[in-house]
Design a protein around this motif. Structure first.
Motif, PDB file in Angstrom:
ATOM      1  N   CYS A  32     -22.524 -22.192 -22.918  1.00 47.01           N
ATOM      2  CA  CYS A  32     -22.885 -22.210 -21.492  1.00 47.01           C
ATOM      3  C   CYS A  32     -21.891 -23.040 -20.684  1.00 47.01           C
ATOM      4  O   CYS A  32     -21.521 -24.152 -21.078  1.00 47.01           O
ATOM      5  N   ILE A  33     -21.517 -22.507 -19.552  1.00 43.13           N
ATOM      6  CA  ILE A  33     -20.565 -23.184 -18.667  1.00 43.13           C
ATOM      7  C   ILE A  33     -21.141 -24.484 -18.099  1.00 43.13           C
ATOM      8  O   ILE A  33     -20.405 -25.369 -17.687  1.00 43.13           O
ATOM      9  N   HIS A  34     -22.450 -24.628 -18.098  1.00 45.28           N
ATOM     10  CA  HIS A  34     -23.104 -25.813 -17.543  1.00 45.28           C
ATOM     11  C   HIS A  34     -23.239 -26.957 -18.539  1.00 45.28           C
ATOM     12  O   HIS A  34     -23.572 -28.072 -18.146  1.00 45.28           O
ATOM     13  N   CYS A  35     -23.000 -26.710 -19.828  1.00 45.93           N
ATOM     14  CA  CYS A  35     -23.183 -27.745 -20.852  1.00 45.93           C
ATOM     15  C   CYS A  35     -22.047 -28.763 -20.774  1.00 45.93           C
ATOM     16  O   CYS A  35     -20.906 -28.459 -21.098  1.00 45.93           O
ATOM     17  N   ALA A  36     -22.392 -29.977 -20.347  1.00 43.39           N
ATOM     18  CA  ALA A  36     -21.397 -31.042 -20.228  1.00 43.39           C
ATOM     19  C   ALA A  36     -21.205 -31.786 -21.541  1.00 43.39           C
ATOM     20  O   ALA A  36     -20.168 -32.392 -21.764  1.00 43.39           O
ATOM     21  N   GLY A  37     -22.211 -31.744 -22.406  1.00 44.72           N
ATOM     22  CA  GLY A  37     -22.080 -32.427 -23.685  1.00 44.72           C
ATOM     23  C   GLY A  37     -23.417 -32.754 -24.316  1.00 44.72           C
ATOM     24  O   GLY A  37     -24.470 -32.352 -23.831  1.00 44.72           O
ATOM     25  N   ILE A  38     -23.340 -33.514 -25.410  1.00 43.23           N
ATOM     26  CA  ILE A  38     -24.507 -33.871 -26.206  1.00 43.23           C
ATOM     27  C   ILE A  38     -24.695 -35.377 -26.120  1.00 43.23           C
ATOM     28  O   ILE A  38     -23.737 -36.135 -26.295  1.00 43.23           O
ATOM     29  N   MET A  39     -25.924 -35.788 -25.846  1.00 40.52           N
ATOM     30  CA  MET A  39     -26.231 -37.216 -25.873  1.00 40.52           C
ATOM     31  C   MET A  39     -26.497 -37.613 -27.324  1.00 40.52           C
ATOM     32  O   MET A  39     -27.437 -37.124 -27.944  1.00 40.52           O
ATOM     33  N   ASP A  40     -25.652 -38.468 -27.853  1.00 49.10           N
ATOM     34  CA  ASP A  40     -25.795 -38.980 -29.212  1.00 49.10           C
ATOM     35  C   ASP A  40     -26.115 -40.465 -29.075  1.00 49.10           C
ATOM     36  O   ASP A  40     -25.200 -41.277 -28.912  1.00 49.10           O
ATOM     37  N   GLY A  41     -27.396 -40.782 -29.086  1.00 52.87           N
ATOM     38  CA  GLY A  41     -27.816 -42.145 -28.771  1.00 52.87           C
ATOM     39  C   GLY A  41     -27.618 -42.360 -27.282  1.00 52.87           C
ATOM     40  O   GLY A  41     -28.151 -41.629 -26.461  1.00 52.87           O
ATOM     41  N   LYS A  42     -26.787 -43.322 -26.923  1.00 58.17           N
ATOM     42  CA  LYS A  42     -26.485 -43.578 -25.507  1.00 58.17           C
ATOM     43  C   LYS A  42     -25.106 -43.052 -25.117  1.00 58.17           C
ATOM     44  O   LYS A  42     -24.661 -43.239 -23.990  1.00 58.17           O
ATOM     45  N   ARG A  43     -24.435 -42.401 -26.034  1.00 62.67           N
ATOM     46  CA  ARG A  43     -23.062 -41.937 -25.812  1.00 62.67           C
ATOM     47  C   ARG A  43     -23.057 -40.438 -25.523  1.00 62.67           C
ATOM     48  O   ARG A  43     -23.721 -39.660 -26.210  1.00 62.67           O
ATOM     49  N   LEU A  44     -22.298 -40.021 -24.527  1.00 62.93           N
ATOM     50  CA  LEU A  44     -22.146 -38.607 -24.210  1.00 62.93           C
ATOM     51  C   LEU A  44     -20.927 -38.063 -24.953  1.00 62.93           C
ATOM     52  O   LEU A  44     -19.798 -38.530 -24.747  1.00 62.93           O
ATOM     53  N   VAL A  45     -21.166 -37.082 -25.831  1.00 61.45           N
ATOM     54  CA  VAL A  45     -20.085 -36.427 -26.565  1.00 61.45           C
ATOM     55  C   VAL A  45     -19.803 -35.111 -25.850  1.00 61.45           C
ATOM     56  O   VAL A  45     -20.689 -34.257 -25.745  1.00 61.45           O
ATOM     57  N   PRO A  46     -18.584 -34.926 -25.325  1.00 62.27           N
ATOM     58  CA  PRO A  46     -18.280 -33.676 -24.619  1.00 62.27           C
ATOM     59  C   PRO A  46     -18.460 -32.461 -25.533  1.00 62.27           C
ATOM     60  O   PRO A  46     -18.268 -32.549 -26.745  1.00 62.27           O
ATOM     61  N   ASN A  47     -18.820 -31.330 -24.932  1.00 60.99           N
ATOM     62  CA  ASN A  47     -19.011 -30.086 -25.679  1.00 60.99           C
ATOM     63  C   ASN A  47     -17.666 -29.654 -26.276  1.00 60.99           C
ATOM     64  O   ASN A  47     -16.762 -29.264 -25.541  1.00 60.99           O
ATOM     65  N   PRO A  48     -17.499 -29.722 -27.611  1.00 59.49           N
ATOM     66  CA  PRO A  48     -16.211 -29.375 -28.218  1.00 59.49           C
ATOM     67  C   PRO A  48     -15.831 -27.909 -28.008  1.00 59.49           C
ATOM     68  O   PRO A  48     -14.654 -27.581 -27.865  1.00 59.49           O
ATOM     69  N   TYR A  49     -16.811 -27.020 -27.967  1.00 64.84           N
ATOM     70  CA  TYR A  49     -16.522 -25.598 -27.739  1.00 64.84           C
ATOM     71  C   TYR A  49     -15.964 -25.397 -26.344  1.00 64.84           C
ATOM     72  O   TYR A  49     -14.992 -24.665 -26.151  1.00 64.84           O
ATOM     73  N   ALA A  50     -16.549 -26.057 -25.353  1.00 63.88           N
ATOM     74  CA  ALA A  50     -16.070 -25.936 -23.973  1.00 63.88           C
ATOM     75  C   ALA A  50     -14.644 -26.456 -23.853  1.00 63.88           C
ATOM     76  O   ALA A  50     -13.795 -25.832 -23.191  1.00 63.88           O
ATOM     77  N   GLN A  51     -14.364 -27.565 -24.498  1.00 61.50           N
ATOM     78  CA  GLN A  51     -13.015 -28.128 -24.452  1.00 61.50           C
ATOM     79  C   GLN A  51     -11.994 -27.162 -25.049  1.00 61.50           C
ATOM     80  O   GLN A  51     -10.933 -26.945 -24.480  1.00 61.50           O
ATOM     81  N   GLU A  52     -12.320 -26.578 -26.193  1.00 60.14           N
ATOM     82  CA  GLU A  52     -11.408 -25.639 -26.852  1.00 60.14           C
ATOM     83  C   GLU A  52     -11.246 -24.365 -26.036  1.00 60.14           C
ATOM     84  O   GLU A  52     -10.145 -23.839 -25.893  1.00 60.14           O
ATOM     85  N   PHE A  53     -12.339 -23.865 -25.483  1.00 56.89           N
ATOM     86  CA  PHE A  53     -12.296 -22.637 -24.686  1.00 56.89           C
ATOM     87  C   PHE A  53     -11.387 -22.824 -23.473  1.00 56.89           C
ATOM     88  O   PHE A  53     -10.551 -21.968 -23.166  1.00 56.89           O
ATOM     89  N   LYS A  54     -11.517 -23.952 -22.786  1.00 57.55           N
ATOM     90  CA  LYS A  54     -10.683 -24.233 -21.611  1.00 57.55           C
ATOM     91  C   LYS A  54      -9.228 -24.457 -22.001  1.00 57.55           C
ATOM     92  O   LYS A  54      -8.318 -24.081 -21.269  1.00 57.55           O
ATOM     93  N   LYS A  55      -9.013 -25.067 -23.164  1.00 62.23           N
ATOM     94  CA  LYS A  55      -7.653 -25.332 -23.637  1.00 62.23           C
ATOM     95  C   LYS A  55      -6.906 -24.034 -23.941  1.00 62.23           C
ATOM     96  O   LYS A  55      -5.717 -23.912 -23.651  1.00 62.23           O
ATOM     97  N   GLN A  56      -7.612 -23.073 -24.499  1.00 57.58           N
ATOM     98  CA  GLN A  56      -6.959 -21.834 -24.906  1.00 57.58           C
ATOM     99  C   GLN A  56      -6.630 -20.918 -23.739  1.00 57.58           C
ATOM    100  O   GLN A  56      -5.692 -20.146 -23.814  1.00 57.58           O
ATOM    101  N   GLY A  57      -7.397 -20.958 -22.685  1.00 61.74           N
ATOM    102  CA  GLY A  57      -7.146 -20.075 -21.551  1.00 61.74           C
ATOM    103  C   GLY A  57      -7.603 -18.656 -21.840  1.00 61.74           C
ATOM    104  O   GLY A  57      -8.045 -18.315 -22.937  1.00 61.74           O
TER     105      GLY A  57
END
Length: 101
Positions: A32-57
């Motif tokens: 989903c384009i709206h998924c900013a990431g996963i809350m792991d405890g108090k830390r926000l981990v960015p969505n790795p799929y979104a990062q890769e998708f944007k990187k590839q173009g």
């Protein structure tokens, strides 16, 4: 930014209350384009799929790298300390996949 708490079910199924319905994070949120990431405890981990998708173009994707990123997303959410999805869907549109503009 909204925080969507995990609803843990049987057989390691994890869902969240999306704007439109209760959805699986493994098949919907990860793509989903709206998924900013996963809350792991108090830390926000960015969505790795979104990062890769944007990187590839557009059109130049490496399927293996996308699959690896999706697996990383699933590994992070399986962690017992992961407890929510950070969603930037302020308009209440619901699920919107990356590949649909």
């Amino acid at each position: 930014m909204k925080t969507l708490p995990f609803i843990r079910g049987k057989n390691d199924r994890i869902t969240v209350k999306c704007a439109t319905e209760e959805v699986s994070i493994h098949t919907r949120c990860v793509h989903c384009i709206h998924c900013a990431g996963i809350m792991d405890g108090k830390r926000l981990v960015p969505n790795p799929y979104a990062q890769e998708f944007k990187k590839q173009g557009r059109g130049s994707g490496n399927a293996f790298e996308l699959l690896t990123a999706q697996t990383m997303f699933n590994t992070i959410v399986a962690n017992p300390s992961a407890n929510a999805i950070e969603c930037n869907d302020e308009k209440g549109e619901g699920f919107h996949p990356f590949w649909v503009r």
